[in-house]
Enzyme design. Sequence first.
Site: not given
Ligand code: IVH
Length: 702
Positions: A140, A142, A144, A251, A341, A435, A438, A453, A458
């Site tokens: 999935e 991640k 932010d 999630y 990451k 400027c 010039c 300018c 120039c």
């Molecule tokens: S699962 C035990 N799924 O990433 C599993 N985390 O660096 C815990 N995060 O604290 C998290 N997207 O804030 C999971 N699809 C996703 C996520 C996710 C973002 C974040 C979450 C977690 C951090 C870990």
Amino acid sequence: MSALDPTESEPAGSEGVEETAARLSALRSELKYHNFRYHILDDPELSDAEYDRLFRALEALERQHPELDDPDSPTQRVGGAWLPADFVADMLPSVTHRVPMLSLENAMNPQVLGEWIARVRKGLGVAEEDTETTVPLSVEYKMDGVAVEAVYEGGVLVEGSTRGDGVTGEEITQNLRTIRSLPNRLQGADIPPRLELRGEVFMTLAGFEAMNAARTAVEGLFANPRNATAGTMRQLDPRSAASRPLDIVLYGVGSTEGIAVDLESQTELFAQIARWGFPSPPFHRVVTTLREIETIYREVEAARDSLPFEIDGLVIKVEGGELRRTLGVRSRSPRWAIALKFPARQETTRLETVEWQVGRTGALTPVAHLTPVNVSGVMVSRATLHNPKDIERKGVRIGDYVIVQRAGDVIPEVVKAVESRRDGSETAVPIPTHCPSCETEVFYPEDEIVVSCPNIHCPAQVRGRLRHFASRRALDIDGLGEKLIDQLVERELVRTPSDLFALTAETLADLDRMGQKSAENVVAALEATKERPVARLVHALGIPHVGETVAKLLVAEFRDLDLLAVTTPEEMVEVDGVGPEIAKAVAEFFAREEIRAELAVLKSAGLRWKEEGLAPAETPQEPTAEHPFAGMSFVVTGKLPSLSRDEAGAMIETAGGKVSSSVSKKTSCLLAGAKPGSKLVKAEKLGVEVIDEEEFRRRLEG
Ligand code: IVH
């Protein structure tokens, strides 16, 4: 402080126990301090990448010295011991999670992920040579943002909390209730007595930009959507959270006690929570091999810049129940999941000086010179600061530590200053009064964003105009490169494009690094230029807002440059794809005395002036590379960070789009800046897409 330099934690052969202990302790306090800045103040001093390096340095040192173990170390606590010992939390009430909210181990690249998969297989007792048995893995996005828990009792949202240190978080129920995509009440059947869902609150980029644009210099900018989300979630007044563009995906689940339905595998979980009305991460797939994950990693990374929200990687989870139980958890993170990451896009470095560059239109652009820093694999030593207002907004001073950011192919930019790292020696960025090229006094109208300018002679402007005139997409004059143009301008042989056509091979051959042959080639190239299509010449003239596309439209309609030069704005807007802003700019350009004189010389030099029998070009209805906004209708609202509304309007028209003043069902897109007002509300109501300036620019570039 030495602890800031992670390289120092390399094993030092001769170091005594005391030195090591001192280094460990310094690293631990350093990390606690940064945890505090991040989690409590929502105002980190380090980029995530720097923090991660520090954290890994501590982990490595602790691995080498298990005898110097400390249960209070940031590496030992579920979420890191992020409160300094003397910190008294007096803001939000705390909530203890019934089941700890774990964190994730990080893999910085797919190779490390391969090692994790091997460990998982081993942990499940799969023999190394057994290629038949595969372990289903859920992949999935991640997201932010900020990890939260939402608790439902009898199907009703009763409590929200942040992850905090994993054991205890902060109560944010009211703020969570303001998130529109989070149901207050579960839908459908199988409502459990208690449900603890975990997920990520985040902000769209458009929302983040709008929020930052509305912040004052005193309030300071948020460095990124995640900091802005964290700041918002910890607001005491839920009304301020309500006004901010928060979103959520779910999630995971805490305790499953008393829950009759299957939430054990990731796929089941997503299916069930969708029935209850919850959004889940926009990307989810089940795979079995590293190779598949590598492909996804590459694809998602390539698409990362076009997503409307930030992701910082992928999360890989062993799909289901029993397998997860067999693998178990460690103190901070489960063995059954890992984060893969993406390279960090923000880093901190020092702003050494600011140089003002003069462009062909006379606009002065501040360029930051930085102590070189590696940002996602590319060394960055220069970054744009856009304009003086931008400098003020970001509060940067010379000597400051600044956060720099690069994404995709866009020019790196300075995000903001890290004020807490100042030592008093920093100085204000001087806004030029004259400027740099010039020395003419510049003008900086109160309500404008750019310093300009005014001197059309120039040298910097002259050079810029000539470079544009000769550039590949304009008249494409072979052999007339930047170095040659610089010499011609410096020796005052050329001031305007028309002067180029008076150059002789003899004059050119006299210049540095020019032989007789190359001089003759340039003269021949200039000769060939005369037959280029008129649209190229129109583009080459550098009329404000007139790029290749508009140039073609205008020539297709008017065909003759002399005719175009006397066309009124009213007549010009009749051309599909030419809006009032462009029309005005074109008419103003041709009305200038020096332009008329220049055109007369160009014409007598024999440049192609007329197109015969050319079919009028049509603006396509479907977007193309040249007309990314073809067939689209835009509304612009609020204060954009670096563009005036007129400028944005002209850019839309140039890209084939239309601009209208009110939002309706027919509006394709709302370009919103700070304080967007009722248009934003209406757009949201009608489901019209809302984008910010950054996204707008990204789409313009295709
Ligand atoms: S699962 C035990 N799924 O990433 C599993 N985390 O660096 C815990 N995060 O604290 C998290 N997207 O804030 C999971 N699809 C996703 C996520 C996710 C973002 C974040 C979450 C977690 C951090 C870990």
